[in-house]
Design a protein around this motif. Structure first.
Motif, PDB file in Angstrom:
ATOM      1  N   ASN A 188      -8.674   3.304  -0.887  1.00  0.00           N
ATOM      2  CA  ASN A 188      -8.692   3.152   0.576  1.00  0.00           C
ATOM      3  C   ASN A 188      -7.831   4.183   1.286  1.00  0.00           C
ATOM      4  OD1 ASN A 188     -10.511   1.064   0.960  1.00  0.00           O
ATOM      5  ND2 ASN A 188      -8.970  -0.529   0.762  1.00  0.00           N
ATOM      6  N   GLU A 223       0.831  -1.198   0.000  1.00  0.00           N
ATOM      7  CA  GLU A 223       0.000   0.000   0.000  1.00  0.00           C
ATOM      8  C   GLU A 223       0.870   1.254   0.000  1.00  0.00           C
ATOM      9  OE1 GLU A 223      -3.722  -0.402   2.330  1.00  0.00           O
ATOM     10  OE2 GLU A 223      -2.841   1.234   3.471  1.00  0.00           O
ATOM     11  N   THR A 224       2.155   1.050   0.284  1.00  0.00           N
ATOM     12  CA  THR A 224       3.086   2.175   0.263  1.00  0.00           C
ATOM     13  C   THR A 224       3.164   2.783  -1.133  1.00  0.00           C
ATOM     14  OG1 THR A 224       4.776   0.517  -0.110  1.00  0.00           O
ATOM     15  CG2 THR A 224       4.544   1.349   2.120  1.00  0.00           C
ATOM     16  N   LEU A 238     -13.989   6.305   8.613  1.00  0.00           N
ATOM     17  CA  LEU A 238     -14.453   5.564   9.789  1.00  0.00           C
ATOM     18  C   LEU A 238     -14.349   6.430  11.052  1.00  0.00           C
ATOM     19  CD1 LEU A 238     -12.875   2.043   9.157  1.00  0.00           C
ATOM     20  CD2 LEU A 238     -15.299   2.617   9.121  1.00  0.00           C
ATOM     21  N   GLU A 239     -13.292   7.245  11.101  1.00  0.00           N
ATOM     22  CA  GLU A 239     -13.106   8.119  12.270  1.00  0.00           C
ATOM     23  C   GLU A 239     -14.210   9.157  12.373  1.00  0.00           C
ATOM     24  OE1 GLU A 239      -8.255   7.862  12.584  1.00  0.00           O
ATOM     25  OE2 GLU A 239      -9.195   9.664  11.771  1.00  0.00           O
ATOM     26  N   LEU A 256     -10.441   5.462   3.752  1.00  0.00           N
ATOM     27  CA  LEU A 256     -11.327   4.603   4.550  1.00  0.00           C
ATOM     28  C   LEU A 256     -11.214   4.878   6.049  1.00  0.00           C
ATOM     29  CD1 LEU A 256     -13.273   2.163   4.716  1.00  0.00           C
ATOM     30  CD2 LEU A 256     -11.285   0.682   4.708  1.00  0.00           C
ATOM     31  N   VAL A 257      -9.986   4.979   6.545  1.00  0.00           N
ATOM     32  CA  VAL A 257      -9.813   5.164   7.987  1.00  0.00           C
ATOM     33  C   VAL A 257     -10.336   6.525   8.416  1.00  0.00           C
ATOM     34  CG1 VAL A 257      -8.129   5.320   9.848  1.00  0.00           C
ATOM     35  CG2 VAL A 257      -7.900   3.542   8.124  1.00  0.00           C
ATOM     36  N   TYR A 300      -5.574  -0.684  -7.186  1.00  0.00           N
ATOM     37  CA  TYR A 300      -6.748   0.172  -7.366  1.00  0.00           C
ATOM     38  C   TYR A 300      -7.490   0.330  -6.034  1.00  0.00           C
ATOM     39  CZ  TYR A 300     -11.067   2.027  -9.302  1.00  0.00           C
ATOM     40  OH  TYR A 300     -12.148   2.821  -9.579  1.00  0.00           O
ATOM     41  N   ARG A 301      -7.702  -0.789  -5.370  1.00  0.00           N
ATOM     42  CA  ARG A 301      -8.430  -0.760  -4.106  1.00  0.00           C
ATOM     43  C   ARG A 301      -7.615  -0.035  -3.023  1.00  0.00           C
ATOM     44  NH1 ARG A 301     -12.788  -5.453  -2.815  1.00  0.00           N
ATOM     45  NH2 ARG A 301     -13.013  -5.063  -0.612  1.00  0.00           N
ATOM     46  N   ASN A 302      -6.316  -0.284  -3.006  1.00  0.00           N
ATOM     47  CA  ASN A 302      -5.449   0.399  -2.035  1.00  0.00           C
ATOM     48  C   ASN A 302      -5.500   1.918  -2.211  1.00  0.00           C
ATOM     49  OD1 ASN A 302      -4.541  -1.965  -0.897  1.00  0.00           O
ATOM     50  ND2 ASN A 302      -2.584  -2.001  -1.967  1.00  0.00           N
TER      51      ASN A 302
END
Lengths: 160, 420
Positions: A97, A68-69, A157-158, A153-154, A92-94
């Protein structure tokens, strides 16, 4: 999301994640790793990219390792959007995200290095100011646009 | 409704009669595997901030394989961080035992009909057990840890059939390289690659894992082989409880495949993936004689007991060329010990190879065999991208253990059939 205007940095097919962030720099922080991003094909990448620039590539962008880097380092280097003809699925998903927009554009090869682009994420249009052309792409669904706007994403979520 | 292997597993796990390509399903994750390089160190802070517990710690495992044995203080600190994180969160931690995909197989995390996700793209290796297994990113993993489940778009499937017997000197590695050469490195993007045919059925689990391992090199989401008695026997041999009642799914004969490919194994010759793409596949004899600096036999692709047996048999009683260095890294500590007991390590060592610890190190240019500017490495690993094994001015050729051993003897790329 607002319109994004930036300079295109153009690459070809099969830019894999070992090129985007070579394994030997994986111990470094994202800030340091970003300085080596794309080094295998373009050692000048980090020094020439300005905040808000756009990376354009052709087929199979981000193939290989699931690291993911790769999208993180591109984002850290200043890349605001990636435009490619196609992507490898994990990359793509990373990218989405971690809050980096990745667009699919079948005419990506028409865009040249240093072209100035204006991307309207909601309308699904890319205006090539240098060439005076407009391209259309399928906009991301609202749910993903909201995630990108939140910063990934994170971050989303936060907030929730 | 007729279904492919991927569809059968996803339907069963999603609790549905059937699923169709393009449909999105939510499935529970049986195994969430993280490595040291892309595991807790990436998301620990974020998970802490979210303040949510790990839903199923028993189904999670961290395997420190990239930075072990640590080559630098920093690598050691990353492993230490991973170890402490696991202790704190009640997650299993394994270190120094070798590449994760081999350990997942040996320790019972890869079993038929299950869902496995890992922060390593070669997580598709477990597909050799009829396990729906794929690589994911670290943030995606954070979601899996917190939710215990993941959504998948049901992939389209490609049916790859290999018929007939392999000629002497031709192995599973040649099968997968030839398949990728045909499909192309993005030819199976998002798809399930499903391998069938009497050739595949005749292969050992070691060989099947070599094939499933490289499905991602064609862009696939999963690489599946139907579980059979050999799969069950492997699980039993490794004392894995899932050997009992393992669902042995078969694809339906009239299942819908987006593409069907048929290969005749008897036509296959030893092949190599040439720089710098895995689909740049050529017969070894076409590049024979090319000067080589390093030969590497190891990794989650080509360091299993089966590979070491092939190499040891070829090198037994001979000496590797003085022009090259031969590095051997068994793909797990268990493989290392089995190879020791079988006398393989002695044969390899007597022939002039250096036997290393089981590790991912050299495969991605981290340590234990990094190549320099202008060097050529012939390797049983899975990627030959620019800079993959070290210098961006180096070249990597991917081959079978037999081609690697023949090359080590001659000091230049060599067709192994001359030695059999």
């Amino acid at each position: 999301m607002d319109k994004i205007k930036g300079i295109a940095h153009k690459y070809g097919n099969n830019i894999n994640t070992d090129i985007i962030t070579p394994g030997k720099y994986m111990e470094l922080s994202i800030e340091e790793m970003a300085k080596h991003a794309m080094e295998g094909v373009d050692p000048e990448f980090y020094s020439k990219v300005k905040e808000g620039d756009i990376l354009v590539a052709e087929n199979n962008f981000g193939s290989g390792s699931s690291r993911e880097t790769a999208p993180q380092a591109l984002k850290q280097a200043g890349i605001a959007i990636i435009i490619a003809k196609s992507y490898a699925r994990i990359f793509y998903r990373n990218a989405i995200n971690i809050g980096l927009a990745a667009l699919e554009l079948k005419e990506a090869e028409e865009i040249l290095d240093r072209d100035e682009l204006e991307v309207d994420m909601q309308a699904g249009t890319i205006f090539n100011l240098t060439q005076g052309k407009t391209y259309r792409f399928t906009p991301l669904p609202d749910r993903l646009l909201t995630m990108l706007e939140a910063g990934g994403l994170v971050a989303q979520l936060e907030q929730s | 409704m007729a279904m492919t292997l991927a569809e059968k597993i996803l339907a069963a796990k999603a609790g549905k009669e059937c699923v169709i390509p393009g449909e999105i399903v939510m499935v529970p994750v049986d195994c969430a595997m993280m490595t040291d390089i892309l595991g807790p160190r990436i998301f620990a802070e974020q998970i802490e901030k979210l303040g949510k517990p790990i839903k199923n710690p028993a189904g999670a495992v961290v395997i420190a394989d990239h930075y072990t044995p640590a080559a630098t203080e920093h690598q050691s600190e990353i492993v230490k961080f991973s170890r402490e994180w696991c202790l704190k969160h009640g997650v299993s931690f394994i270190e120094l035992e070798g590449p994760c995909h081999q350990l997942l197989a040996e320790k019972g995390y890869s079993y038929p009909g299950s869902i496995l996700v890992g922060t390593d793209s070669h997580s598709c290796t477990a597909g050799a057990f009829g396990c729906f297994a794929t690589g994911i990113g670290s943030t995606e993993m954070l979601g899996v840890l917190v939710n215990g489940e993941i959504w998948f778009k049901v992939p389209e499937s490609i049916r790859i059939e290999w018929k007939g017997s392999l000629a002497k000197g031709v192995y599973a590695k040649d099968i997968i390289l030839q398949t990728i050469g045909e499909i192309g490195h993005a030819g199976a993007t998002y798809c399930s690659m499903e391998f069938f045919g009497d050739t595949i059925e005749s292969l050992s689990m070691d060989e099947r894992m070599c094939i499933a391992n490289m499905a991602v090199e064609a862009g696939a989401k999963v690489g599946l082989i139907a579980a059979d008695q050999k799969t069950v026997d492997y699980l039993k041999y490794h004392d894995i409880s899932q050997a009992e009642n393992a669902p042995l799914y078969c694809a339906d004969p009239d299942a819908c495949y987006a593409r069907r490919l048929v290969f005749d194994a008897s036509d296959l010759v030893p092949v190599a993936a040439c720089p710098h793409e895995v689909d740049n596949v050529k017969p070894v004899q076409d590049i024979a004689g090319l000067k080589v600096d390093q030969v590497y036999i190891g990794s989650c692709t080509g360091g299993r007991l089966n590979d070491l047996r092939i190499a040891a048999k070829m090198l037994q009683g001979k000496q590797v060329s003085k022009k090259i260095r031969l590095l051997v890294s068994p793909s797990s500590q268990r493989v290392w010990r089995e190879a020791l007991e079988e006398g393989l390590l002695k044969a390899l060592s007597d022939a002039g190879s250096v036997v290393l610890a089981p590790t991912c190190g050299a495969c991605l240019g981290l340590h234990s065999g990094t190549i320099g500017k202008g060097e050529v490495c012939v390797s049983t690993t899975n990627r030959n991208f620019i800079g993959r094994m070290g210098s961006k001015h180096g070249d990597v050729y991917l081959v079978s253990a037999a081609t690697a051993a023949a090359t080590a003897l001659e000091g230049c790329i060599t067709d192994p059939r001359a030695f059999l």
